[in-house]
Write a protein that holds these residues in place. Structure first.
Motif, PDB file in Angstrom:
ATOM      1  N   SER A 181      84.382 129.728  38.280  1.00 20.12           N
ATOM      2  CA  SER A 181      83.775 129.571  36.788  1.00 20.12           C
ATOM      3  C   SER A 181      83.312 131.282  36.362  1.00 20.12           C
ATOM      4  CB  SER A 181      82.403 129.010  36.906  1.00 20.12           C
ATOM      5  OG  SER A 181      81.330 129.698  37.591  1.00 20.12           O
ATOM      6  N   ASN A 182      82.968 131.326  34.929  1.00 19.37           N
ATOM      7  CA  ASN A 182      82.916 132.683  34.414  1.00 19.37           C
ATOM      8  C   ASN A 182      81.358 133.181  35.414  1.00 19.37           C
ATOM      9  OD1 ASN A 182      84.657 132.142  32.838  1.00 19.37           O
ATOM     10  ND2 ASN A 182      83.471 132.048  31.102  1.00 19.37           N
ATOM     11  N   THR A 233      97.011 127.441  34.676  1.00 21.64           N
ATOM     12  CA  THR A 233      95.911 127.550  33.739  1.00 21.64           C
ATOM     13  C   THR A 233      94.942 128.110  34.289  1.00 21.64           C
ATOM     14  OG1 THR A 233      95.456 125.387  33.831  1.00 21.64           O
ATOM     15  CG2 THR A 233      97.243 125.954  32.059  1.00 21.64           C
ATOM     16  N   LEU A 234      94.372 127.565  35.395  1.00 24.44           N
ATOM     17  CA  LEU A 234      93.170 128.138  35.996  1.00 24.44           C
ATOM     18  C   LEU A 234      93.153 129.728  36.268  1.00 24.44           C
ATOM     19  CD1 LEU A 234      92.275 125.437  38.502  1.00 24.44           C
ATOM     20  CD2 LEU A 234      91.164 125.727  36.517  1.00 24.44           C
ATOM     21  N   ASN A 260      91.800 135.862  31.462  1.00 24.85           N
ATOM     22  CA  ASN A 260      91.204 135.983  30.205  1.00 24.85           C
ATOM     23  C   ASN A 260      89.715 136.505  30.162  1.00 24.85           C
ATOM     24  OD1 ASN A 260      93.691 135.574  28.946  1.00 24.85           O
ATOM     25  ND2 ASN A 260      93.144 133.347  28.880  1.00 24.85           N
ATOM     26  N   TYR A 261      89.053 135.756  31.107  1.00 22.21           N
ATOM     27  CA  TYR A 261      87.372 136.162  31.303  1.00 22.21           C
ATOM     28  C   TYR A 261      87.507 137.553  31.744  1.00 22.21           C
ATOM     29  CZ  TYR A 261      82.530 136.177  32.523  1.00 22.21           C
ATOM     30  OH  TYR A 261      81.178 136.540  32.271  1.00 22.21           O
ATOM     31  N   ASP A 265      95.013 131.839  34.315  1.00 23.28           N
ATOM     32  CA  ASP A 265      94.946 132.454  33.098  1.00 23.28           C
ATOM     33  C   ASP A 265      93.399 132.496  32.447  1.00 23.28           C
ATOM     34  OD1 ASP A 265      97.527 132.608  32.804  1.00 23.28           O
ATOM     35  OD2 ASP A 265      97.849 130.713  31.890  1.00 23.28           O
ATOM     36  N   HIS A 266      92.697 131.231  32.838  1.00 21.59           N
ATOM     37  CA  HIS A 266      91.279 131.605  32.485  1.00 21.59           C
ATOM     38  C   HIS A 266      90.757 132.524  33.125  1.00 21.59           C
ATOM     39  CE1 HIS A 266      87.386 130.104  31.641  1.00 21.59           C
ATOM     40  NE2 HIS A 266      87.043 130.251  32.897  1.00 21.59           N
ATOM     41  N   VAL A 267      90.834 132.798  34.198  1.00 18.46           N
ATOM     42  CA  VAL A 267      90.169 133.961  35.030  1.00 18.46           C
ATOM     43  C   VAL A 267      90.565 135.242  34.510  1.00 18.46           C
ATOM     44  CG1 VAL A 267      90.049 134.997  37.282  1.00 18.46           C
ATOM     45  CG2 VAL A 267      89.866 132.475  37.130  1.00 18.46           C
TER      46      VAL A 267
END
Length: 73
Positions: free
Chosen positions: A66-67, A12-13, A19-20, A15-17
């Motif tokens: 982080s973003n 999931t981490l 997606n951003y 996937d977050h990267v």
């Protein structure tokens, strides 16, 4: 700009990267190279507890990313 993302399925981490980075693509074009660490036993042994890892040139970001961290590229 070439970015390399060390990742694996069901992260999931990661996937977050991803997606951003997809959202950021329109404003800051880049080429994303995804490296699945499960395809290489050495990478898996080395990075399995550290992913995602995002590289750009000599700069390497390790989880958690982080973003704002990504914005530094």
């Amino acid at each position: 700009l070439i970015l390399t993302l060390y990742t694996k399925a069901d992260c999931t981490l990661c996937d977050h990267v991803k997606n951003y980075l997809t959202l950021r693509q329109r404003i800051h074009p880049h080429q994303l190279i995804e490296v699945d660490i499960t395809n290489d036993p050495d990478l898996f042994a080395h990075y399995r507890f550290a992913i995602p890892i995002l590289e750009c040139g000599d700069t390497r970001l390790k989880a958690p990313i982080s973003n704002g961290d990504i914005g530094a590229f």
